[in-house]
Design an enzyme around this catalytic site. Structure first.
Site: not given
Ligand SMILES: *Cc1c(COP(=O)(O)O)cnc(C)c1O
Length: 468
Positions: A113-114
């Protein structure tokens, strides 16, 4: 109107978005938060239902950057970033049980998700630096996901050199190669002959005293204390809620948590008007927040290394942003509290009334390694869907802490299982195939420099290689 940002400790100057982006930690040691949070009515949120991910991102992000970033430029950045994701929906939802979902946040270039935030951060930095005729240096330490996402996010930047430290031999092959095979003259991977904590300490020391850069450049932080990261993560709460019948229906989220950045974005979404009924802090055995939430005892324990390395933290720095609101945005009170919490001498308790306020929205659950692996097996047996171990912690916490089964429960799917071989093997599964854009990852050429865990040597390397 340009949004202003204030520090949680109340003593640092108010800044605009672009200064916050370039500053990281506030000069009083606090974290920057928006002075006023935009609020939207249900009707207004409802009117966004048919927007694409990119269009919705523009609606949500623009008020936070107004005055620093032009609306059309933001649109171009968002289009570039999210068209590079491996799924047309960008953040699709996968159903795993009746009224239970996984929000897949791993379709970006590094499969975690980063990417949502760091892809944007790279472009925002370059845009603002270009206009200011400045260049900066990013330094960071990683035990996994942050490093690769930061490198992918900044590889095309003309005004950013990036130096990422990782502990030599202590990062999985896939994760190391996701950092060391990225091409770019501005990218430097440093393998430290030491552990992650030593690498992290060298980063902290470098930020504390930047004279080794001879005053020519400034360091910029890309960890989640940087507000720009939180901001980008608010979008997928709105997107998933709109796709599952919100804002008419309320939602609940379970968030695999380390530094409290991702879940703080959910809290922001709620403040902005999204009807979120429950936010679950899901941790691994590094459970400092769970102990605080459940027993009102804040006590820092030594770091434990687990099969969910991206959640291995001893303290959760973004929790300060929540405390700031709980203590009525009183910088003096918060400075005092943070001093006690950071002293790590006594067990610290929060004011009971403040904690009660937090508990109206937040629940917490800590999940050990065996239970994480069992949850991967359970969900695979039930659905044929393989969770990454971080997401499995979220799913387990969701099932333990859920308050109301009629409200959709959405666990944030923070990474793709292919990144976490040890956990997949322990659960007894074959490794999934690498997604298309990474199929030749294991054959690509690697570039890295091995250095001793010696601050002077590392800083000399950075200074020498900066903007050659
Ligand atoms: C970074 C990360 C987390 C933790 O997110 P925070 O914002 O630090 O709470 C959870 N899962 C994965 C896979 C991550 O990379």
């Amino acid at each position: 109107m340009a949004m202003k940002y204030i520090s949680t400790r109340g003593k640092a100057p108010e800044l605009t978005f672009e200064d916050v982006l370039l500053t990281g930690l506030a000069s009083d040691g606090g974290l920057y938060v928006p002075k006023e949070v935009p609020q939207y009515s249900k009707e207004e949120i409802e009117s966004w239902r048919d927007l694409s991910y990119t269009e919705l991102a523009h609606k949500i992000i623009y008020p936070f950057v107004e005055g620093s970033v032009d609306g059309d430029a933001l649109k171009t950045m968002l289009e570039e970033v999210y068209s590079g994701f491996g799924h047309k929906a960008v953040a699709p939802v996968q159903q795993i049980d009746h009224n239970e979902y996984v929000l897949e946040l791993f379709h970006g270039p590094t499969l975690a998700f980063k990417d949502f935030a760091l892809q944007m951060l790279g472009r925002l930095l370059d845009y603002i630096l270009e206009r200011r005729h400045e260049k900066v240096v990013i330094m960071g330490a990683t035990s996994g996901d942050t490093g690769s996402a930061a490198i992918e996010g900044t590889k095309a930047c003309r005004n950013v050199d990036i130096f990422i430290l990782h502990p030599n031999g202590k990062v999985s092959d896939v994760q190391r190669r996701q950092m060391t095979t990225v091409k770019g003259d501005n990218i430097f991977n440093i393998a430290i002959e030491g552990n992650f904590d030593q690498a992290q300490d060298m980063i902290k020391a470098s930020f504390g005293d930047q004279t080794f850069l001879r005053g020519e450049r400034k360091l910029v932080a890309v960890n989640s204390i940087n507000w720009a990261r939180i901001m980008s993560q608010i979008v997928y709460y709105f997107y998933s809620a709109l796709n599952l019948g919100g804002p008419v229906r309320p939602m609940a989220y379970s968030v695999p948590t380390g530094n409290f950045g991702d879940i703080f974005a959910g809290y922001m979404a709620k403040k902005m008007g999204l009807p979120i009924e429950q936010l679950i802090i899901a941790t691994n055995s590094n459970d400092v927040l769970h102990r605080l939430m459940s027993k009102n005892q804040y006590e820092v324990h030594p770091l434990q290394h687990t099969i969910t390395p991206s959640m291995d933290i001893a303290v959760s720095s973004n929790f300060e942003r929540l405390l700031f609101d709980l203590y009525d945005r009183d910088g003096d009170q918060l400075s005092e509290l943070m001093a006690k919490m950071n002293a790590k001498e006594d067990v610290v308790s929060l004011d009971e009334a403040k904690l009660a306020k937090a508990r109206e929205l937040f629940d917490s659950c800590a999940v050990d390694e065996d239970t994480t692996v069992k949850t991967m097996q359970e969900v695979f047996d039930e659905t044929g869907y393989l969770l990454d171990p971080h997401t499995a912690i979220g799913v387990k916490a969701a099932r333990e802490c859920r308050r109301n089964t009629r409200i959709p429960m959405i666990t944030l799917g923070t990474a793709h299982p292919v990144k976490f071989e040890e956990a997949v093997q322990r659960a007894g599964y074959k490794m999934p195939e690498l997604p298309h854009h990474l199929t030749d990852l294991m054959e690509r050429e690697e570039r890295l420099t091995v250095l001793p865990a010696d601050l002077e040597k590392v800083q000399a390397f950075v200074a020498e290689n900066t903007f050659k």
